[in-house]
Design an enzyme around this catalytic site. Structure first.
Site, PDB file in Angstrom:
ATOM      1  N   ILE A 189     -10.492  -3.684  -0.690  1.00 24.07           N
ATOM      2  CA  ILE A 189      -9.861  -3.695  -2.008  1.00 24.07           C
ATOM      3  C   ILE A 189      -8.859  -2.554  -2.117  1.00 24.07           C
ATOM      4  O   ILE A 189      -8.902  -1.596  -1.348  1.00 24.07           O
ATOM      5  CB  ILE A 189     -10.901  -3.556  -3.140  1.00 24.07           C
ATOM      6  CG1 ILE A 189     -11.534  -2.160  -3.107  1.00 24.07           C
ATOM      7  CG2 ILE A 189     -11.981  -4.634  -3.035  1.00 24.07           C
ATOM      8  CD1 ILE A 189     -12.417  -1.851  -4.303  1.00 24.07           C
ATOM      9  N   CYS A 240       1.090 -10.883  -3.479  1.00 22.00           N
ATOM     10  CA  CYS A 240       0.095 -11.955  -3.345  1.00 22.00           C
ATOM     11  C   CYS A 240       0.667 -13.323  -3.692  1.00 22.00           C
ATOM     12  O   CYS A 240      -0.066 -14.245  -4.078  1.00 22.00           O
ATOM     13  CB  CYS A 240      -1.137 -11.661  -4.199  1.00 22.00           C
ATOM     14  SG  CYS A 240      -1.964 -10.129  -3.724  1.00 22.00           S
ATOM     15  N   HIS A 273       0.862  -1.185   0.000  1.00 21.42           N
ATOM     16  CA  HIS A 273       0.000   0.000   0.000  1.00 21.42           C
ATOM     17  C   HIS A 273       0.895   1.230   0.000  1.00 21.42           C
ATOM     18  O   HIS A 273       1.966   1.231   0.621  1.00 21.42           O
ATOM     19  CB  HIS A 273      -0.905   0.040   1.235  1.00 21.42           C
ATOM     20  CG  HIS A 273      -1.925  -1.050   1.270  1.00 21.42           C
ATOM     21  ND1 HIS A 273      -2.740  -1.356   0.205  1.00 21.42           N
ATOM     22  CD2 HIS A 273      -2.274  -1.918   2.258  1.00 21.42           C
ATOM     23  CE1 HIS A 273      -3.540  -2.350   0.531  1.00 21.42           C
ATOM     24  NE2 HIS A 273      -3.274  -2.722   1.768  1.00 21.42           N
TER      25      HIS A 273
END
Length: 226
Positions: A163, A180, A76
């Site tokens: 999300i 991921c 992020h």
């Protein structure tokens, strides 16, 4: 009622996580309404419950936070719109898979408003875009890059986390992890794809798409989150 909250600036990760957990508990107890919270974070990595230590390639690059959401490592940072969804999945049918598909459709519908074709792939969490201008994969398929991540947790059937859509983050920041857990594909953003989209543009599209997918018209919150 689903409250719609937008927080300007950069929001600390632990502060955001604590606020989400408190709000989810309040929703479960019936003392607060559902909400969607839009934020940006300073550069950081977060580790979901399935994260593998070997996927943290550069552990000293940015702060890394262990978190209770599902999934593996994600990034992020500024230029990425994070949409935290505190929604009553119990009241929405108690179907977690359907709820996750709704989150995927929300992202895809949002991207579609900018003429970007987002797609989901079996075995690969998140939303992807084809990159025909890049070399094909070893198996002969079109190259694909990830443009959005999805990861949630439930508490008493209330969701939190949510999300993230790459609007214009520094894509080099993703190289400190295996995003991921998927090493064979890249990462992209709306601006990287050639769309001069701003964060307010994405916020408007997210709100419109939320109503399309979930059937609820969000209302502006009277108070901010933090």
């Amino acid at each position: 009622m689903v409250e719609w909250i937008i927080t300007g600036g950069l929001t600390g990760y632990r502060a955001a996580e604590a606020w989400m957990e408190d709000r989810a508990a309040a929703i479960a107890s019936g003392s607060a309404s559902e909400c969607v919270w839009l934020v940006e974070h300073p550069p950081l990595y977060s580790a979901g419950t399935s994260a593998k230590t070997s996927d943290l390639v550069d552990p000293d690059r940015f702060p890394t936070y262990a978190t209770r959401r599902g999934g593996q490592y994600t990034y992020h940072g500024p230029g990425q719109r994070v949409a935290y969804t505190m929604l009553d999945v119990g009241a929405r049918g108690r179907d977690v898979r359907k709820f996750v598909r709704s989150l995927e459709h929300w992202v895809i519908d949002t991207l579609g408003q900018f003429n970007v074709s987002g797609q989901v792939r079996e075995g690969r969490v998140g939303v992807w875009v084809e990159r025909p201008e890049k070399p094909r994969t070893a198996s002969g398929h079109l190259a694909e890059d990830k443009i959005a991540a999805i990861g949630i947790r439930l508490r008493k059937w209330v969701s939190y986390h949510g999300i993230s859509i790459n609007v214009e983050p520094d894509l080099d920041h993703f190289t400190g992890i295996v995003p991921c857990g998927i090493a064979d594909h890249g990462v992209t953003s709306l601006v990287d794809l050639g769309y001069p989209v701003t964060m307010p543009d994405v916020d408007i599209a997210l709100r419109r798409s939320f109503e399309n997918v979930f059937g609820d018209a969000p209302v502006d919150a009277t108070n901010g989150a933090l």
